[in-house]
Motif scaffolding. Structure first.
Motif, PDB file in Angstrom:
ATOM      1  N   VAL A  81       0.612 -10.900 -20.362  1.00 42.04           N
ATOM      2  CA  VAL A  81      -0.789 -10.533 -20.554  1.00 42.04           C
ATOM      3  C   VAL A  81      -1.279 -11.017 -21.918  1.00 42.04           C
ATOM      4  O   VAL A  81      -2.406 -11.519 -22.059  1.00 42.04           O
ATOM      5  CB  VAL A  81      -0.965  -9.015 -20.408  1.00 42.04           C
ATOM      6  N   THR A  82      -0.454 -10.891 -22.938  1.00 45.67           N
ATOM      7  CA  THR A  82      -0.836 -11.356 -24.278  1.00 45.67           C
ATOM      8  C   THR A  82      -1.061 -12.861 -24.280  1.00 45.67           C
ATOM      9  O   THR A  82      -2.020 -13.376 -24.894  1.00 45.67           O
ATOM     10  CB  THR A  82       0.256 -10.979 -25.288  1.00 45.67           C
ATOM     11  N   GLN A  83      -0.202 -13.614 -23.603  1.00 44.94           N
ATOM     12  CA  GLN A  83      -0.333 -15.075 -23.554  1.00 44.94           C
ATOM     13  C   GLN A  83      -1.628 -15.481 -22.832  1.00 44.94           C
ATOM     14  O   GLN A  83      -2.361 -16.362 -23.283  1.00 44.94           O
ATOM     15  CB  GLN A  83       0.883 -15.665 -22.837  1.00 44.94           C
ATOM     16  N   ILE A  84      -1.933 -14.832 -21.706  1.00 47.25           N
ATOM     17  CA  ILE A  84      -3.144 -15.176 -20.958  1.00 47.25           C
ATOM     18  C   ILE A  84      -4.387 -14.797 -21.758  1.00 47.25           C
ATOM     19  O   ILE A  84      -5.407 -15.508 -21.733  1.00 47.25           O
ATOM     20  CB  ILE A  84      -3.128 -14.482 -19.586  1.00 47.25           C
ATOM     21  N   ALA A  85      -4.344 -13.677 -22.495  1.00 50.33           N
ATOM     22  CA  ALA A  85      -5.510 -13.212 -23.253  1.00 50.33           C
ATOM     23  C   ALA A  85      -5.878 -14.159 -24.387  1.00 50.33           C
ATOM     24  O   ALA A  85      -7.011 -14.115 -24.893  1.00 50.33           O
ATOM     25  CB  ALA A  85      -5.245 -11.819 -23.804  1.00 50.33           C
ATOM     26  N   GLN A  86      -4.970 -15.042 -24.803  1.00 42.94           N
ATOM     27  CA  GLN A  86      -5.268 -15.971 -25.889  1.00 42.94           C
ATOM     28  C   GLN A  86      -6.072 -17.193 -25.428  1.00 42.94           C
ATOM     29  O   GLN A  86      -6.454 -18.020 -26.255  1.00 42.94           O
ATOM     30  CB  GLN A  86      -3.958 -16.428 -26.545  1.00 42.94           C
ATOM     31  N   THR A  89     -11.128 -20.063 -23.401  1.00 44.32           N
ATOM     32  CA  THR A  89     -12.053 -20.691 -22.448  1.00 44.32           C
ATOM     33  C   THR A  89     -12.208 -19.878 -21.163  1.00 44.32           C
ATOM     34  O   THR A  89     -12.889 -20.318 -20.241  1.00 44.32           O
ATOM     35  CB  THR A  89     -11.543 -22.099 -22.097  1.00 44.32           C
ATOM     36  N   MET A  90     -11.612 -18.741 -21.091  1.00 44.29           N
ATOM     37  CA  MET A  90     -11.636 -17.925 -19.881  1.00 44.29           C
ATOM     38  C   MET A  90     -13.044 -17.359 -19.672  1.00 44.29           C
ATOM     39  O   MET A  90     -13.715 -16.930 -20.619  1.00 44.29           O
ATOM     40  CB  MET A  90     -10.619 -16.784 -20.008  1.00 44.29           C
ATOM     41  N   SER A  91     -13.515 -17.363 -18.435  1.00 45.65           N
ATOM     42  CA  SER A  91     -14.845 -16.857 -18.113  1.00 45.65           C
ATOM     43  C   SER A  91     -14.879 -15.334 -18.225  1.00 45.65           C
ATOM     44  O   SER A  91     -13.839 -14.677 -18.311  1.00 45.65           O
ATOM     45  CB  SER A  91     -15.242 -17.282 -16.697  1.00 45.65           C
ATOM     46  N   GLY A  92     -16.089 -14.781 -18.213  1.00 44.20           N
ATOM     47  CA  GLY A  92     -16.240 -13.342 -18.366  1.00 44.20           C
ATOM     48  C   GLY A  92     -15.625 -12.558 -17.234  1.00 44.20           C
ATOM     49  O   GLY A  92     -15.019 -11.505 -17.449  1.00 44.20           O
ATOM     50  N   ASP A  93     -15.765 -13.059 -15.977  1.00 46.46           N
ATOM     51  CA  ASP A  93     -15.185 -12.344 -14.841  1.00 46.46           C
ATOM     52  C   ASP A  93     -13.670 -12.302 -14.928  1.00 46.46           C
ATOM     53  O   ASP A  93     -13.038 -11.269 -14.653  1.00 46.46           O
ATOM     54  CB  ASP A  93     -15.619 -13.007 -13.538  1.00 46.46           C
ATOM     55  N   HIS A  94     -13.089 -13.440 -15.265  1.00 48.13           N
ATOM     56  CA  HIS A  94     -11.629 -13.491 -15.365  1.00 48.13           C
ATOM     57  C   HIS A  94     -11.120 -12.593 -16.494  1.00 48.13           C
ATOM     58  O   HIS A  94     -10.108 -11.899 -16.350  1.00 48.13           O
ATOM     59  CB  HIS A  94     -11.171 -14.935 -15.581  1.00 48.13           C
ATOM     60  N   ARG A  95     -11.830 -12.587 -17.625  1.00 50.03           N
ATOM     61  CA  ARG A  95     -11.384 -11.738 -18.747  1.00 50.03           C
ATOM     62  C   ARG A  95     -11.558 -10.251 -18.408  1.00 50.03           C
ATOM     63  O   ARG A  95     -10.755  -9.406 -18.814  1.00 50.03           O
ATOM     64  CB  ARG A  95     -12.169 -12.088 -20.005  1.00 50.03           C
ATOM     65  N   THR A  99      -8.560  -7.440 -18.501  1.00 50.08           N
ATOM     66  CA  THR A  99      -8.582  -6.133 -19.181  1.00 50.08           C
ATOM     67  C   THR A  99      -8.322  -4.993 -18.192  1.00 50.08           C
ATOM     68  O   THR A  99      -7.634  -4.022 -18.522  1.00 50.08           O
ATOM     69  CB  THR A  99      -9.937  -5.924 -19.869  1.00 50.08           C
ATOM     70  N   LYS A 100      -8.864  -5.140 -16.961  1.00 51.54           N
ATOM     71  CA  LYS A 100      -8.588  -4.123 -15.949  1.00 51.54           C
ATOM     72  C   LYS A 100      -7.105  -4.086 -15.585  1.00 51.54           C
ATOM     73  O   LYS A 100      -6.520  -3.018 -15.347  1.00 51.54           O
ATOM     74  CB  LYS A 100      -9.417  -4.390 -14.701  1.00 51.54           C
ATOM     75  N   LEU A 101      -6.484  -5.275 -15.534  1.00 50.98           N
ATOM     76  CA  LEU A 101      -5.045  -5.331 -15.265  1.00 50.98           C
ATOM     77  C   LEU A 101      -4.251  -4.627 -16.359  1.00 50.98           C
ATOM     78  O   LEU A 101      -3.314  -3.858 -16.083  1.00 50.98           O
ATOM     79  CB  LEU A 101      -4.604  -6.791 -15.135  1.00 50.98           C
ATOM     80  N   ALA A 102      -4.628  -4.888 -17.611  1.00 55.15           N
ATOM     81  CA  ALA A 102      -3.929  -4.239 -18.723  1.00 55.15           C
ATOM     82  C   ALA A 102      -4.102  -2.724 -18.666  1.00 55.15           C
ATOM     83  O   ALA A 102      -3.147  -1.957 -18.882  1.00 55.15           O
ATOM     84  CB  ALA A 102      -4.445  -4.789 -20.057  1.00 55.15           C
ATOM     85  N   LYS A 103      -5.331  -2.260 -18.373  1.00 55.15           N
ATOM     86  CA  LYS A 103      -5.561  -0.815 -18.247  1.00 55.15           C
ATOM     87  C   LYS A 103      -4.718  -0.215 -17.127  1.00 55.15           C
ATOM     88  O   LYS A 103      -4.118   0.860 -17.265  1.00 55.15           O
ATOM     89  CB  LYS A 103      -7.044  -0.537 -17.976  1.00 55.15           C
ATOM     90  N   TRP A 104      -4.672  -0.939 -15.980  1.00 53.92           N
ATOM     91  CA  TRP A 104      -3.910  -0.416 -14.846  1.00 53.92           C
ATOM     92  C   TRP A 104      -2.417  -0.336 -15.171  1.00 53.92           C
ATOM     93  O   TRP A 104      -1.742   0.622 -14.784  1.00 53.92           O
ATOM     94  CB  TRP A 104      -4.143  -1.307 -13.622  1.00 53.92           C
ATOM     95  N   LEU A 105      -1.899  -1.326 -15.877  1.00 57.28           N
ATOM     96  CA  LEU A 105      -0.481  -1.309 -16.246  1.00 57.28           C
ATOM     97  C   LEU A 105      -0.160  -0.117 -17.140  1.00 57.28           C
ATOM     98  O   LEU A 105       0.921   0.476 -17.038  1.00 57.28           O
ATOM     99  CB  LEU A 105      -0.112  -2.617 -16.955  1.00 57.28           C
ATOM    100  N   VAL A 106      -1.098   0.252 -18.025  1.00 55.51           N
ATOM    101  CA  VAL A 106      -0.874   1.399 -18.903  1.00 55.51           C
ATOM    102  C   VAL A 106      -1.004   2.704 -18.118  1.00 55.51           C
ATOM    103  O   VAL A 106      -0.175   3.614 -18.244  1.00 55.51           O
ATOM    104  CB  VAL A 106      -1.859   1.369 -20.085  1.00 55.51           C
ATOM    105  N   GLU A 107      -2.039   2.802 -17.276  1.00 58.14           N
ATOM    106  CA  GLU A 107      -2.264   4.030 -16.517  1.00 58.14           C
ATOM    107  C   GLU A 107      -1.152   4.286 -15.496  1.00 58.14           C
ATOM    108  O   GLU A 107      -0.788   5.442 -15.247  1.00 58.14           O
ATOM    109  CB  GLU A 107      -3.609   3.943 -15.793  1.00 58.14           C
ATOM    110  N   GLU A 122      -6.885  -8.108 -31.721  1.00 59.29           N
ATOM    111  CA  GLU A 122      -7.752  -6.946 -31.911  1.00 59.29           C
ATOM    112  C   GLU A 122      -8.911  -6.921 -30.912  1.00 59.29           C
ATOM    113  O   GLU A 122      -9.269  -5.851 -30.392  1.00 59.29           O
ATOM    114  CB  GLU A 122      -8.292  -6.916 -33.345  1.00 59.29           C
ATOM    115  N   GLU A 123      -9.538  -8.096 -30.643  1.00 55.00           N
ATOM    116  CA  GLU A 123     -10.675  -8.135 -29.723  1.00 55.00           C
ATOM    117  C   GLU A 123     -10.274  -7.682 -28.323  1.00 55.00           C
ATOM    118  O   GLU A 123     -11.008  -6.928 -27.669  1.00 55.00           O
ATOM    119  CB  GLU A 123     -11.258  -9.549 -29.651  1.00 55.00           C
ATOM    120  N   PHE A 124      -9.107  -8.108 -27.849  1.00 53.06           N
ATOM    121  CA  PHE A 124      -8.662  -7.721 -26.507  1.00 53.06           C
ATOM    122  C   PHE A 124      -8.349  -6.218 -26.447  1.00 53.06           C
ATOM    123  O   PHE A 124      -8.668  -5.545 -25.457  1.00 53.06           O
ATOM    124  CB  PHE A 124      -7.426  -8.532 -26.117  1.00 53.06           C
ATOM    125  N   LEU A 125      -7.764  -5.687 -27.515  1.00 55.06           N
ATOM    126  CA  LEU A 125      -7.464  -4.254 -27.540  1.00 55.06           C
ATOM    127  C   LEU A 125      -8.748  -3.428 -27.503  1.00 55.06           C
ATOM    128  O   LEU A 125      -8.817  -2.377 -26.862  1.00 55.06           O
ATOM    129  CB  LEU A 125      -6.651  -3.909 -28.800  1.00 55.06           C
TER     130      LEU A 125
END
Length: 633
Positions: A81-86, A89-95, A99-107, A122-125
């Motif tokens: 997830v950290t590698q993809i977040a860097q 050029t990723m579009s808003g929908d993909h980003r 973030t939803k994937l990261a939230k789901w992994l934590v929940e 920091e921006e992704f967090l």
């Protein structure tokens, strides 16, 4: 902007098509490499080809190489997830999906939030709502923290104090000395003073280094000669800082035993005051007393439940419990409960610095200050800890060594015949024996150890033999001083006063230590006979008073209460099956129970006989297996 296509080896288009239909394990190899599979799966989820919630079902059906642990799986997921977040050029929908994937992994507790906070930007967090501080503020805080950790220096007076002086000091203290004479200590003190003056060393820091080396070295005489050159008022403060260091939350190691021993030795030598160092120790007495009272109340409740009738039980339960068959008696049931309680309190000995200092006093044979702490910590029952109890046993044995040697000479005499030695019993020969006296500290220790002397039956028997000869020696002193002249009459009165004092001490040792300890030693008639040899010397009034006090002590100690309840329950179970046909085996079982708990067993038997008169003959026959203590009761 769409994400670039990724050549997938495992999460293929065919796999995605079947997964949409609910077949998540379609055409997957028997085992796949974890990192590659997670990378492909995350890209598919970010593109939106599969719903994020399907990740759990896929992970349940896939088998990874090397069988990674849950922690390894979480770490790899966080890296992907950290590698993809860097990818900027990723579009808003993909980003947003990322973030939803990261939230789901934590929940879903697949990945701890701590891993994302360690590795993501920091921006992704901030977007994933994993931090409460804005990205820009978090960056500034990170810069300030790194500056303080990496570039800020701790200020020392390096211009005045040279490290060479401390190096020479440590070398001097650690090299040891083959001679600990006064001249060698004087030479060492002179060198230390020269180092302080020549290198302009801080005396307090030098004192701290001396104490550190004192803690590690075993040559106490040399260091004790060095201590007086430093001010006494500083010692308590320096030792207090050492104890406070181990009280910090970030310090996970316990206080070393050498520090407790060093502190105890300085208090014993009256270099520092006990109260001055006691103020630095944690936790406070009131806190630990409250916690122990709660656990003690729980143990009392458990002990009182032993043998109680369960009104909610059905008739079938009683039939199963009362069915005829072999009777088994667990002689160690109460001790098993005590072992569990001691195991639960093991962390207390590491975390409680007051108990550690008490153990230090016992290790340096300082009973005076140890007794002060025993009295102060009495609501905590410190003797229940095995380490403290073992130290007290060692101190008791050391205190009675000389007396036990005299007792052995009184009890046995060696005769040499034909080159061999034969030992003959001479216990009744006291007239020509050296008068035996015991210090009051021995009896203080016996009162302190209480029923826990059961842990060392060998020491218990030694104490019984010493007390017997101690009492007989006082009796012989009265007989030998019985005369008619005025001078002999005065000696007779003094010997009578001495005998009264000796009897009070022996009765106290029996009532507070020996008899309660016997209650916790299962099926050991030898110990009972040793105790009886001491009790038989006392008048019968004193013996029966001790029996009454012994029974009352059970209600003040959960360990003794549990032993009494278990003995009462087992006695009832045996008496229900006692008959002429099984008299011998069941009679021996009753005797085994009576070895340790004669008061409880015999009282239970009397109550049963009062209700069932036909039990008298088999019970009387069973009494022939009792020991002398049980018969006297």
């Amino acid at each position: 902007m769409s994400l670039p296509l990724l050549e997938c080896k495992y999460v293929t288009e065919e796999f995605v098509r079947e997964a949409k239909n609910g077949n998540y394990g379609f055409k997957l190899p028997s085992s796949v490499p974890m990192l590659r599979f997670l990378y492909e799966l995350c890209w598919i989820l970010v593109r939106g080809e599969l719903p994020i919630q399907s990740c759990k079902a896929v992970l349940e059906r896939v088998n990874f190489l090397d069988n990674p642990s849950k922690e390894e799986l979480a770490s790899c997921f966080a890296d992907v997830v950290t590698q993809i977040a860097q990818d900027l050029t990723m579009s808003g929908d993909h980003r947003s999906r990322l973030t939803k994937l990261a939230k789901w992994l934590v929940e879903s507790q697949t990945v701890p939030q701590r891993l994302f906070q360690e590795r993501c930007e920091e921006e992704f967090l901030w977007e994933a709502e994993m931090v409460k501080i804005k990205a820009q503020d978090l960056k500034g805080k990170e810069v300030r923290l790194n500056t303080r950790l990496l570039y800020q220096q701790t200020k020392f007076n390096l211009l005045r104090e040279e490290s060479e002086g401390y190096a020479k000091l440590v070398t001097l203290l650690c090299r040891g000395s083959s001679s600990s004479s006064h001249n060698a200590s004087a030479a060492t003190m002179g060198i230390i003073k020269s180092l302080i003056g020549h290198f302009d060393l801080d005396p307090n820091r030098v004192f701290d280094i001396v104490l550190d080396c004192f803690e590690l070295e075993q040559d106490y005489d040399t260091f004790l000669n060095l201590i007086p050159i430093f001010p006494k008022s500083h010692a308590s403060q320096i030792l207090g800082f050492k104890f406070q260091y181990y009280q910090r939350l970030e310090v996970n190691s316990p206080v070393p035993s050498g520090l407790y021993k060093l502190t105890a030795l300085l208090v014993k030598e009256e270099f520092i005051n006990l109260e001055s160092i006691y103020a630095h120790l944690l936790p406070k007495d009131e806190e630990v007393f409250e916690d122990y009272n709660a656990s003690s109340a729980k143990r009392f409740e458990e002990a009182n439940k032993i043998g109680k009738i369960n009104l909610a039980a059905t008739g079938k339960d009683y039939l199963e419990d009362e069915k005829q068959g072999d009777v088994t008696v667990d002689l160690f049931a109460a001790l098993d409960m005590e072992t569990e309680a001691v195991t639960e309190r093991l962390p207390e000995l590491e975390n409680n610095q007051t108990l550690g200092l008490l153990n230090g006093f016992l290790s340096v044979d300082d009973w005076f200050h140890a007794n002060i702490l025993f009295e102060r910590l009495a609501p905590l029952n410190p003797v229940a800890h095995n380490h403290i109890c073992g130290g007290l046993f060692r101190l008791i044995e050391k205190s009675i060594t000389h007396a036990y040697r005299i007792a052995c000479q009184t009890r046995f005499r060696n005769f040499s015949r034909a080159g061999t030695e034969k030992i003959t019993h001479a216990a009744n020969t006291i007239a020509n024996t050296t008068s035996l006296d015991l210090p009051k500290e021995v009896f203080q220790m016996l009162v302190t150890v209480g029923p826990y002397l059961y842990r060392n039956t060998q020491l218990l028997q030694k104490i019984c033999r010493v007390l017997r000869v101690y009492y007989l020696s006082a009796l012989d002193l009265v007989r030998s001083s019985d005369g008619s002249s005025s001078q002999e009459g005065s000696a007779y009165e003094n010997s009578r006063v001495h005998l009264k004092e000796v009897r009070l001490r022996v009765e106290e040792a029996l009532g507070t230590c020996l008899l309660p300890s016997l209650q916790l030693i299962p099926a050991n008639p030898a110990v009972g006979n040793e105790i009886w040899e001491v009790m038989s010397l006392l008048p019968y009034e004193a013996r029966y008073r001790l029996y009454g006090e012994w029974e009352k002590d059970d209600e003040r100690n959960p360990l003794l209460l549990a032993a009494r309840q278990v003995a009462k329950l087992d006695t009832r179970r045996i008496l229900k099956r006692l008959a002429k046909e099984n008299l011998k085996p069941l009679g021996r079982m009753v005797a085994k129970l009576a070895h340790a708990n004669p008061m409880t067993v015999l009282r239970t038997i009397v109550n049963q006989i009062e209700a069932y008169r036909d039990m008298i003959p088999p019970v009387v026959d069973a009494f022939k297996y009792l020991t002398q203590v049980s018969e006297a009761v």
